[in-house]
Structures are given as C-alpha cells and as structure tokens.
Scaffold this active site. Sequence first.
Site, mmCIF file in Angstrom:
data_model
loop_
_atom_site.group_PDB
_atom_site.id
_atom_site.type_symbol
_atom_site.label_atom_id
_atom_site.label_comp_id
_atom_site.label_asym_id
_atom_site.label_seq_id
_atom_site.Cartn_x
_atom_site.Cartn_y
_atom_site.Cartn_z
ATOM 1 N N GLU A 35 24.995 10.738 1.753
ATOM 2 C CA GLU A 35 23.721 10.873 1.034
ATOM 3 C C GLU A 35 23.645 9.918 -0.154
ATOM 4 O O GLU A 35 22.597 9.352 -0.452
ATOM 5 C CB GLU A 35 23.526 12.317 0.552
ATOM 6 C CG GLU A 35 23.021 13.252 1.637
ATOM 7 C CD GLU A 35 21.663 12.838 2.182
ATOM 8 O OE1 GLU A 35 20.805 12.426 1.394
ATOM 9 O OE2 GLU A 35 21.481 12.900 3.407
ATOM 10 N N CYS A 190 6.964 7.097 10.051
ATOM 11 C CA CYS A 190 6.040 7.126 8.903
ATOM 12 C C CYS A 190 6.548 6.155 7.840
ATOM 13 O O CYS A 190 6.809 6.509 6.701
ATOM 14 C CB CYS A 190 5.946 8.542 8.349
ATOM 15 S SG CYS A 190 4.510 8.759 7.281
ATOM 16 N N CYS A 197 1.680 5.965 13.875
ATOM 17 C CA CYS A 197 1.065 7.290 13.954
ATOM 18 C C CYS A 197 0.905 7.749 15.399
ATOM 19 O O CYS A 197 0.993 8.941 15.689
ATOM 20 C CB CYS A 197 -0.292 7.286 13.253
ATOM 21 S SG CYS A 197 -0.158 6.873 11.500
ATOM 22 N N CYS A 200 3.721 9.780 16.413
ATOM 23 C CA CYS A 200 4.150 10.801 15.447
ATOM 24 C C CYS A 200 3.856 12.212 15.967
ATOM 25 O O CYS A 200 2.741 12.491 16.428
ATOM 26 C CB CYS A 200 3.424 10.563 14.122
ATOM 27 S SG CYS A 200 3.786 11.815 12.890
ATOM 28 N N CYS A 206 -2.358 15.475 10.548
ATOM 29 C CA CYS A 206 -2.091 14.630 9.379
ATOM 30 C C CYS A 206 -3.401 14.217 8.709
ATOM 31 O O CYS A 206 -4.260 13.579 9.327
ATOM 32 C CB CYS A 206 -1.309 13.388 9.813
ATOM 33 S SG CYS A 206 -1.085 12.212 8.468
HETATM 34 S S1 SF4 Z 1 0.445 10.584 11.525
HETATM 35 FE FE1 SF4 Z 1 0.716 10.951 9.356
HETATM 36 S S2 SF4 Z 1 2.791 11.701 9.131
HETATM 37 FE FE2 SF4 Z 1 2.652 10.767 11.159
HETATM 38 S S3 SF4 Z 1 3.314 8.624 10.914
HETATM 39 FE FE3 SF4 Z 1 1.089 8.649 10.655
HETATM 40 S S4 SF4 Z 1 0.763 8.900 8.470
HETATM 41 FE FE4 SF4 Z 1 2.886 9.481 8.877
#
Ligand code: SF4
Length: 350
Positions: A35, A190, A197, A200, A206
């Site tokens: 970390e 992200c 996105c 994602c 989001c």
């Molecule tokens: S949808 Fe939202 S959380 Fe997902 S990568 Fe795009 S900006 Fe980031």
Amino acid sequence: MNNFAEKLLIWFDRHGRHDLPWQQERTPYRVWVSEIMLQQTQVATVIPYFNRFMARFPDVRTLAAAAEDDVFSHWSGLGYYARARNLHRAAKIIVEQHDGVVPTTIEQISALPGIGPSTAGAILAQACNQRHPILDGNVKRVLSRYYGFTTWPGEKHTETQLWNRADELTPDKRVADYTQAIMDLGATLCTRRNPRCGDCPVENDCAAAATGQVHVIPATKPKRGLPTKDATFMMVQNSSGQVLLVKRPPTGIWGGLWTLPEVPPNENPAQWSHRVLGVALNESRTLPPFRHTFSHFHLNIKPIYSISTQRGHVMDDGAYSWYNLAETSKLGLPTPVKRLLQQLDNKETS
Ligand code: SF4
C-alpha cells in the site's frame, strides 16, 4: 449487499486483478508495504520493487534492524523517499511498541508514520477482512463521478461527503475483494483521462456518465489567489525634463529592461533617493497606485513623482541613466513603466 458493491464484485471476479504478489500470502506486513509503494506509483512499476523488498526484508523485524541506506537502496527509483523513511520508522515503532507484530486496530495502525486513514483502511480490509472504507485518489475520482460531485474532492465538505458515501458502499462481506475491486476500477476503467465507461459495471447508475460530465469530474483544485508584493517607484525628473531610469540585471523579473528606480522596502523614499541616487527631491507627490499582475504574483505599484534640482551622481553608474522622454520609446520598458512615462509625457503628474 448494495447494488454498487454487488455489481463491482461480479466485475472483479471476471476482470479484476487476482494475482498481484501482495494478494498471495496476505499478511498485514506485506499488504502494508504494498500500500505504501502504491501510494504514488502504478501497480506495474511496484511489482518488481515489492518482490525485491520482500526478498531482502521479509518481516517487520528485519526491516526495523536494517540500516536506512539499505532500505533506501531497495526503494531507489520509486521516488518519494519520505515513504521509505516512514516505513522504516514505523517498523522500528512496531518492534518497540507492538512486539514486532503489525497492529490490526484502525487506531493503532493509523498512529504509525506514513499511514493515513485510507491506507489504514486498505491494509486492514485486505489483510484482515475488516470492514473499513477507503478513499485514495482513485476512489475519490470514481465516487465523485458516480455521485456527480462537481466540487474539488480535496475540499473539506466534499471530502467528508465522499467518506460518507465510501462508508455506505463498503459491504460487510468480501470486503478485501471489494477494496481491491474499487481500486482496480479506478486504475483500469475509471481513469483520469479517457475512462472506459462502456466497460464499467456501474455505468447505468453513474451520474457523471448520465449527464455527460465524465471529463469535468473530478474538478481540479481551485487556483489559490496570487500573492501580492508592493513596490515604490521613483519618477524623478530633472530641470531639463529628463527622467531617471535604471537597467535591471539580466535575470529575474523584467531582466534587462529599463524601469524606474525602486525604493527598497522600509526605506524612506527621499532619504534613499538622496543617498543612492544622489538627487534632492522637490515637490514630491504620490500618484494613484495601481496593480500589475504577473503569472505568479500581483505587484502593487506606488509611484512617487518628484523634481530634482540636482542631476545626481548616478550618471557614473552604468545601470542608471537620465533620458529625455522622447528617447524612452526606444528602450525596452515593462508595461507599467511605459504607462507611467506616458503619464509624465502627458503631464498627468501635476
Ligand atoms: S461509468 Fe462512471 S464510474 Fe464507470 S468508468 Fe465511467 S465515469 Fe467511471
């Protein structure tokens, strides 16, 4: 389990990173070192450093007993050496105060040098499966976008809100995986620039994706107000109407340009002018002050106009010269000086 955590864990099981060296044999010591190394450095860079570090310092006692130079030599190339220094200091504290065992309460581990609240949470979540939220830079970005926070994440109120949301989203189960998953999401999808996105797992919920604000969230740190400096400029004219100018040294502000003589701070303008410029001032008056702004500071200029009955001794000094106003247009002059000389020419000083 909440919707966010559930979707994230399904994605993590399929696409997350499961074979990082610190994910094998997840001891608090190994997770702690990883970390700290990951605080300012990407995973791919950290892996070989982590492996070398563990081969040389396999446990806290070995690290605590090592010479600082030895620790630094295993950090060499990772940068931000304060991290290595704190790691070493913390190892000594652990040996002295915790019998060589990395503490596993949030209070005790947070008290060690170099371990802030997010790092403490990440260590205990990953090594001990304790439920703690994390909020490193990647997670701040993910949550700011997910919730559509348009203010800078480092701002106190926003940061508190982000901690609250991070806490709400952290599940009771599989917290080690969840912690790795949200870090992976920030590091791989992200990302700061060009987030993916479309891949994602939480895109449908989001806020930034829904409102087209992905590229403006998180907000950047607001620029701090520029510092201000004060300068008193002497506009001295002799009986022939010439004005006294000084050539600046080649480096620094207005390097090599001609300016009006500047009275050093805490000096009396008349006394300084007499002593340094060799001029006796008559009919001095302060003209309206104004501000000139450089890229990194504001300069508040106070011009003092005066007539000198003497020519002064400054002609002997190559840096100072008397100039007819008509000649000054051929000189390299900074804008505020040009403006003041223009006032002289227009007789706006009376
Ligand atoms: S949808 Fe939202 S959380 Fe997902 S990568 Fe795009 S900006 Fe980031």
